[in-house]
Motif scaffolding. Structure first.
Motif, PDB file in Angstrom:
ATOM      1  N   PRO A 185       0.923  -1.309  -0.032  1.00  0.00           N
ATOM      2  CA  PRO A 185       0.248   0.025  -0.083  1.00  0.00           C
ATOM      3  C   PRO A 185       0.899   1.246   0.093  1.00  0.00           C
ATOM      4  N   LYS A 186       0.301   2.477  -0.373  1.00  0.00           N
ATOM      5  CA  LYS A 186       1.135   3.499  -0.782  1.00  0.00           C
ATOM      6  C   LYS A 186       1.436   4.110   0.713  1.00  0.00           C
ATOM      7  N   LEU A 187       2.487   3.850   1.298  1.00  0.00           N
ATOM      8  CA  LEU A 187       2.920   4.298   2.628  1.00  0.00           C
ATOM      9  C   LEU A 187       4.292   4.868   2.597  1.00  0.00           C
ATOM     10  N   LEU A 188       4.387   6.012   2.326  1.00  0.00           N
ATOM     11  CA  LEU A 188       5.721   6.767   2.281  1.00  0.00           C
ATOM     12  C   LEU A 188       6.434   7.077   3.788  1.00  0.00           C
ATOM     13  N   GLY A 189       7.626   6.937   3.708  1.00  0.00           N
ATOM     14  CA  GLY A 189       8.139   7.371   4.994  1.00  0.00           C
ATOM     15  C   GLY A 189       8.183   8.920   5.234  1.00  0.00           C
ATOM     16  N   ALA A 190       8.603   9.321   6.344  1.00  0.00           N
ATOM     17  CA  ALA A 190       8.267  10.563   6.882  1.00  0.00           C
ATOM     18  C   ALA A 190       8.910  11.703   5.789  1.00  0.00           C
ATOM     19  N   ASP A 191       9.998  11.321   4.985  1.00  0.00           N
ATOM     20  CA  ASP A 191      10.595  12.271   4.192  1.00  0.00           C
ATOM     21  C   ASP A 191      10.182  12.010   2.845  1.00  0.00           C
ATOM     22  N   ARG A 192       9.061  11.120   2.667  1.00  0.00           N
ATOM     23  CA  ARG A 192       8.430  11.010   1.240  1.00  0.00           C
ATOM     24  C   ARG A 192       9.090   9.973   0.347  1.00  0.00           C
ATOM     25  N   ARG A 193      10.231   9.461   1.041  1.00  0.00           N
ATOM     26  CA  ARG A 193      10.648   8.383   0.193  1.00  0.00           C
ATOM     27  C   ARG A 193      10.229   6.906   0.727  1.00  0.00           C
ATOM     28  N   LYS A 194      10.380   6.094  -0.143  1.00  0.00           N
ATOM     29  CA  LYS A 194       9.830   4.459   0.164  1.00  0.00           C
ATOM     30  C   LYS A 194      10.131   4.271   1.812  1.00  0.00           C
ATOM     31  N   MET A 195       9.304   3.712   2.538  1.00  0.00           N
ATOM     32  CA  MET A 195       9.427   3.579   3.861  1.00  0.00           C
ATOM     33  C   MET A 195      10.742   2.298   3.861  1.00  0.00           C
ATOM     34  N   SER A 196      11.725   2.658   4.446  1.00  0.00           N
ATOM     35  CA  SER A 196      12.733   1.452   4.275  1.00  0.00           C
ATOM     36  C   SER A 196      13.899   1.600   5.651  1.00  0.00           C
ATOM     37  N   LYS A 197      14.062   0.697   6.057  1.00  0.00           N
ATOM     38  CA  LYS A 197      15.302   0.616   7.193  1.00  0.00           C
ATOM     39  C   LYS A 197      16.650   1.567   6.805  1.00  0.00           C
ATOM     40  N   SER A 198      16.856   1.380   5.535  1.00  0.00           N
ATOM     41  CA  SER A 198      18.171   1.997   5.199  1.00  0.00           C
ATOM     42  C   SER A 198      18.043   3.617   5.036  1.00  0.00           C
ATOM     43  N   TYR A 199      16.709   4.152   5.122  1.00  0.00           N
ATOM     44  CA  TYR A 199      16.650   5.516   4.989  1.00  0.00           C
ATOM     45  C   TYR A 199      16.342   6.165   6.220  1.00  0.00           C
ATOM     46  N   LYS A 200      15.912   5.334   7.221  1.00  0.00           N
ATOM     47  CA  LYS A 200      15.805   5.828   8.667  1.00  0.00           C
ATOM     48  C   LYS A 200      14.569   6.693   8.611  1.00  0.00           C
ATOM     49  N   ASN A 201      13.425   6.357   7.778  1.00  0.00           N
ATOM     50  CA  ASN A 201      12.484   7.148   7.845  1.00  0.00           C
ATOM     51  C   ASN A 201      11.252   6.423   8.314  1.00  0.00           C
ATOM     52  N   PHE A 202      11.366   5.267   8.886  1.00  0.00           N
ATOM     53  CA  PHE A 202      10.143   4.479   9.145  1.00  0.00           C
ATOM     54  C   PHE A 202       9.618   4.548  10.594  1.00  0.00           C
ATOM     55  N   ILE A 203       8.253   4.400  10.706  1.00  0.00           N
ATOM     56  CA  ILE A 203       7.629   4.101  12.166  1.00  0.00           C
ATOM     57  C   ILE A 203       7.754   2.736  12.417  1.00  0.00           C
ATOM     58  N   ALA A 204       8.496   2.440  13.468  1.00  0.00           N
ATOM     59  CA  ALA A 204       8.635   1.002  13.667  1.00  0.00           C
ATOM     60  C   ALA A 204       7.428   0.436  14.432  1.00  0.00           C
ATOM     61  N   LEU A 205       7.138  -0.761  14.537  1.00  0.00           N
ATOM     62  CA  LEU A 205       6.088  -1.569  15.043  1.00  0.00           C
ATOM     63  C   LEU A 205       6.077  -1.187  16.488  1.00  0.00           C
ATOM     64  N   GLY A 206       7.330  -1.361  17.121  1.00  0.00           N
ATOM     65  CA  GLY A 206       7.168  -1.475  18.791  1.00  0.00           C
ATOM     66  C   GLY A 206       7.251   0.207  19.037  1.00  0.00           C
ATOM     67  N   GLU A 207       7.326   1.174  18.265  1.00  0.00           N
ATOM     68  CA  GLU A 207       7.214   2.691  18.736  1.00  0.00           C
ATOM     69  C   GLU A 207       6.230   3.104  19.891  1.00  0.00           C
ATOM     70  N   THR A 208       7.065   3.844  20.800  1.00  0.00           N
ATOM     71  CA  THR A 208       5.910   4.258  21.668  1.00  0.00           C
ATOM     72  C   THR A 208       5.166   5.630  21.228  1.00  0.00           C
ATOM     73  N   PRO A 209       4.244   6.065  21.836  1.00  0.00           N
ATOM     74  CA  PRO A 209       3.477   7.062  21.427  1.00  0.00           C
ATOM     75  C   PRO A 209       4.057   8.528  21.205  1.00  0.00           C
ATOM     76  N   ASP A 210       4.990   8.351  22.212  1.00  0.00           N
ATOM     77  CA  ASP A 210       5.964   9.761  22.227  1.00  0.00           C
ATOM     78  C   ASP A 210       6.879   9.729  20.924  1.00  0.00           C
ATOM     79  N   VAL A 211       7.298   8.740  20.461  1.00  0.00           N
ATOM     80  CA  VAL A 211       8.356   8.585  19.381  1.00  0.00           C
ATOM     81  C   VAL A 211       7.255   8.790  18.212  1.00  0.00           C
ATOM     82  N   ILE A 212       6.140   8.133  18.172  1.00  0.00           N
ATOM     83  CA  ILE A 212       5.102   8.356  17.013  1.00  0.00           C
ATOM     84  C   ILE A 212       4.867   9.683  16.761  1.00  0.00           C
ATOM     85  N   GLY A 213       4.479  10.307  18.057  1.00  0.00           N
ATOM     86  CA  GLY A 213       4.318  11.902  17.772  1.00  0.00           C
ATOM     87  C   GLY A 213       5.307  12.460  17.229  1.00  0.00           C
ATOM     88  N   LYS A 214       6.681  12.460  17.534  1.00  0.00           N
ATOM     89  CA  LYS A 214       7.717  13.062  16.994  1.00  0.00           C
ATOM     90  C   LYS A 214       7.900  12.767  15.511  1.00  0.00           C
TER      91      LYS A 214
END
Ligand code: TRP
Length: 326
Positions: A185-214
């Motif tokens: 599904p079309k879900l881009l990373g925070a920087d609008r590139r493909k969500m990817s480990k190597s771009y460090k633009n992802f929201i991880a599954l175990g993220e706390t609400p705090d970090v999700i907010g940031k």
């Protein structure tokens, strides 16, 4: 009888929303229809992370917890770690005898990785053989289907070529596997590139609400909407694309906030963060419970390796026989 299916993921970093909506949702559905083998591809991870693999054991543990928390069921699917099942390396070596070097050297993923991946030396003998190991993974189980993303298609093509070569040279023992293309599904990373480990633009599954907010606050919206009173264009806004996936019942409302300048981007993002945290809550709870008990995941992997080995030891016997070396 159900058909066999195999897929794998490399333990090279945290699982994120892209994995959840792409691969994992698919894996969970497929386990009803197929005999599924889901593999932690730790040898494949080592092919690029060999210089510092010390984070891998924890990474594997968390990855398997994420799989199970998202719905992959160890009672339905065999979950195992590649390096626990010795026949993967054995068949990898045997296939390497018959794979012509140019097949590997011209593989588009290989050329791309050599060009794109920074900070790791991938000009090794091992890394060139990446797709050969992947072929061994698949055909050891005589898998008919392999769910993969579009980026992995060249590896499946190579697998099919290797199968034809082996069958033609020795004996027809392997079926040619089919790719089951996973719609991402079309879900881009925070920087609008493909969500990817190597771009460090992802929201991880175990993220706390705090970090999700940031992370949500750092997302790019409509660059032309500078002041609250400017009218926005939700269709080019990354935040809006997240609402569509995670909070579809608010789609109309959010569109109205934006197009009619009723709510600023920051407030819009705050509400998205809340919705996202809410969406991930049951998942996070399950994940945390799983991670509390290290022994549980170890046990799942041990049982998985036993089941996997019962298949692979038979296949490798057939391979030796087909080749006439035993
Ligand atoms: N190369 C795959 C990836 O990076 C992981 C993988 C390893 C795999 N072995 C596999 C996928 C076998 C499917 C089948 O995503």
């Amino acid at each position: 009888m159900k058909k066999t299916l195999l897929s794998g993921m490399r333990p090279t970093g945290p699982m994120h929303l892209g994995h959840l909506l792409g691969a994992l949702a698919n894996w969970t559905q497929l386990q009803e229809k197929y005999d599924c083998y889901y593999m932690v591809a730790d040898w494949h991870a080592l092919m690029s992370e060999y210089a510092d693999p010390s984070a891998m054991p924890d990474c594997i543990h968390e990855m398997v917890a994420d799989w199970i928390a998202s719905g992959v069921d160890p009672k339905k699917a065999v979950i195992f770690r590649q390096s626990d099942v010795k026949e993967h390396l054995e068949l990898y070596m045997i296939l390497s005898l018959i794979v012509p070097l140019p097949w590997l050297e011209r593989c588009p993923t290989y050329k791309e990785q050599l060009r794109e991946v920074k900070g790791r030396d991938l000009t090794t003998y091992g890394f060139l053989g990446y797709p050969v190991l992947q072929a061994a993974d698949i055909i050891l189980y005589k898998a008919a289907a392999v769910p993969i993303g579009i980026d992995q298609v060249p590896h499946l093509e190579l697998t099919r070529e290797i199968v034809r070569r082996f069958n033609g040279m020795y004996k027809e023992i392997f079926p040619e596997p089919e790719a089951l293309l996973t719609k991402v599904p079309k879900l881009l990373g925070a920087d609008r590139r493909k969500m990817s480990k190597s771009y460090k633009n992802f929201i991880a599954l175990g993220e706390t609400p705090d970090v999700i907010g940031k992370k949500v606050l750092s997302m790019i919206t409509d660059p032309e909407r500078i002041k609250l009173s400017d009218k926005g264009h939700p269709d080019i806004c990354n935040v809006f694309s997240y609402y569509k996936v995670f909070k579809p019942d608010m789609e109309g409302e959010v569109k109205d906030w934006c197009e009619n300048a009723k709510l600023g981007c920051i407030d819009c993002k705050k509400r998205l963060s809340e919705a996202l945290a809410e969406y991930l809550k049951p998942f996070c709870k399950k994940r945390q419970d799983l991670l509390k008990d290290r022994g549980y995941i170890d046990k799942i992997l041990k049982q998985g390796a036993e089941k996997a080995s019962s298949v692979t030891s038979k296949t490798i016997g057939e391979v030796y026989k087909a080749m006439g070396i035993r």
